[in-house]
Scaffold this motif. Sequence first.
Motif, PDB file in Angstrom:
ATOM      1  N   LYS A  11       0.881  -1.216   0.233  1.00  0.00           N
ATOM      2  CA  LYS A  11       0.077   0.109  -0.065  1.00  0.00           C
ATOM      3  C   LYS A  11       0.742   1.282  -0.058  1.00  0.00           C
ATOM      4  O   LYS A  11       0.496   2.350  -0.503  1.00  0.00           O
ATOM      5  CB  LYS A  11      -1.058  -0.183   1.167  1.00  0.00           C
ATOM      6  N   SER A  14       1.790   1.730  -3.503  1.00  0.00           N
ATOM      7  CA  SER A  14       0.760   1.565  -4.797  1.00  0.00           C
ATOM      8  C   SER A  14       0.340   3.002  -5.557  1.00  0.00           C
ATOM      9  O   SER A  14       0.580   4.324  -4.962  1.00  0.00           O
ATOM     10  CB  SER A  14      -0.628   0.853  -4.279  1.00  0.00           C
ATOM     11  N   GLN A  16      -1.026   6.553  -6.208  1.00  0.00           N
ATOM     12  CA  GLN A  16      -2.033   7.345  -5.637  1.00  0.00           C
ATOM     13  C   GLN A  16      -2.503   8.334  -6.462  1.00  0.00           C
ATOM     14  O   GLN A  16      -1.756   9.168  -7.035  1.00  0.00           O
ATOM     15  CB  GLN A  16      -1.411   7.925  -4.282  1.00  0.00           C
ATOM     16  N   PRO A  17      -3.776   8.679  -6.776  1.00  0.00           N
ATOM     17  CA  PRO A  17      -4.256   9.591  -7.492  1.00  0.00           C
ATOM     18  C   PRO A  17      -4.075  11.102  -6.836  1.00  0.00           C
ATOM     19  O   PRO A  17      -4.163  11.105  -5.589  1.00  0.00           O
ATOM     20  CB  PRO A  17      -5.676   9.157  -7.775  1.00  0.00           C
ATOM     21  N   LYS A  21     -10.855  13.109  -5.475  1.00  0.00           N
ATOM     22  CA  LYS A  21     -11.776  12.148  -5.946  1.00  0.00           C
ATOM     23  C   LYS A  21     -10.734  11.216  -6.696  1.00  0.00           C
ATOM     24  O   LYS A  21     -10.093  11.548  -7.326  1.00  0.00           O
ATOM     25  CB  LYS A  21     -12.646  12.749  -6.971  1.00  0.00           C
ATOM     26  N   PRO A  22     -11.122   9.793  -6.458  1.00  0.00           N
ATOM     27  CA  PRO A  22     -10.345   8.771  -7.249  1.00  0.00           C
ATOM     28  C   PRO A  22     -10.481   8.662  -8.836  1.00  0.00           C
ATOM     29  O   PRO A  22     -11.816   9.009  -9.215  1.00  0.00           O
ATOM     30  CB  PRO A  22     -10.918   7.428  -6.411  1.00  0.00           C
ATOM     31  N   LEU A  23      -9.545   8.485  -9.230  1.00  0.00           N
ATOM     32  CA  LEU A  23      -9.602   8.074 -10.786  1.00  0.00           C
ATOM     33  C   LEU A  23     -10.123   6.824 -11.105  1.00  0.00           C
ATOM     34  O   LEU A  23      -9.259   5.842 -11.162  1.00  0.00           O
ATOM     35  CB  LEU A  23      -8.417   8.598 -11.506  1.00  0.00           C
ATOM     36  N   SER A  24     -11.259   6.673 -11.478  1.00  0.00           N
ATOM     37  CA  SER A  24     -11.836   5.153 -11.676  1.00  0.00           C
ATOM     38  C   SER A  24     -12.538   4.873 -12.793  1.00  0.00           C
ATOM     39  O   SER A  24     -12.926   3.892 -13.167  1.00  0.00           O
ATOM     40  CB  SER A  24     -12.972   4.985 -10.322  1.00  0.00           C
ATOM     41  N   LYS A  25     -12.663   5.824 -13.543  1.00  0.00           N
ATOM     42  CA  LYS A  25     -13.484   5.643 -14.975  1.00  0.00           C
ATOM     43  C   LYS A  25     -12.516   5.786 -16.220  1.00  0.00           C
ATOM     44  O   LYS A  25     -12.078   6.868 -16.361  1.00  0.00           O
ATOM     45  CB  LYS A  25     -14.646   6.641 -14.926  1.00  0.00           C
ATOM     46  N   PRO A  26     -12.255   4.704 -16.959  1.00  0.00           N
ATOM     47  CA  PRO A  26     -11.138   4.850 -18.037  1.00  0.00           C
ATOM     48  C   PRO A  26     -12.080   5.563 -19.029  1.00  0.00           C
ATOM     49  O   PRO A  26     -13.379   5.421 -19.092  1.00  0.00           O
ATOM     50  CB  PRO A  26     -10.902   3.463 -18.357  1.00  0.00           C
ATOM     51  N   ARG A  50      -6.614  15.351 -18.522  1.00  0.00           N
ATOM     52  CA  ARG A  50      -7.669  15.372 -17.438  1.00  0.00           C
ATOM     53  C   ARG A  50      -7.877  17.017 -17.396  1.00  0.00           C
ATOM     54  O   ARG A  50      -8.897  17.533 -17.327  1.00  0.00           O
ATOM     55  CB  ARG A  50      -7.167  14.847 -16.347  1.00  0.00           C
TER      56      ARG A  50
END
Length: 67
Positions: A11, A14, A16-17, A21-26, A50
Amino acid sequence: MAPKRGNPKIKEHSFQPEGEKPLSKPFTVKLTETMYNEVKGQDNPGKFVRDAIQEKLDKQKNSSNDT
């Protein structure tokens, strides 16, 4: 019993965006070769794209609010 393998501190290493907000949508787009090379030449191509998208969305939102 099999020996434990892997990094116990994974962890810490790994991805880290940036931001809250997390970057979860390609999202995939087609580019000209010139555009592709210019974007890939940026220090951080993902952030560059982005930021460009967000800038365009903000402009669009502001222009619709002015009407």
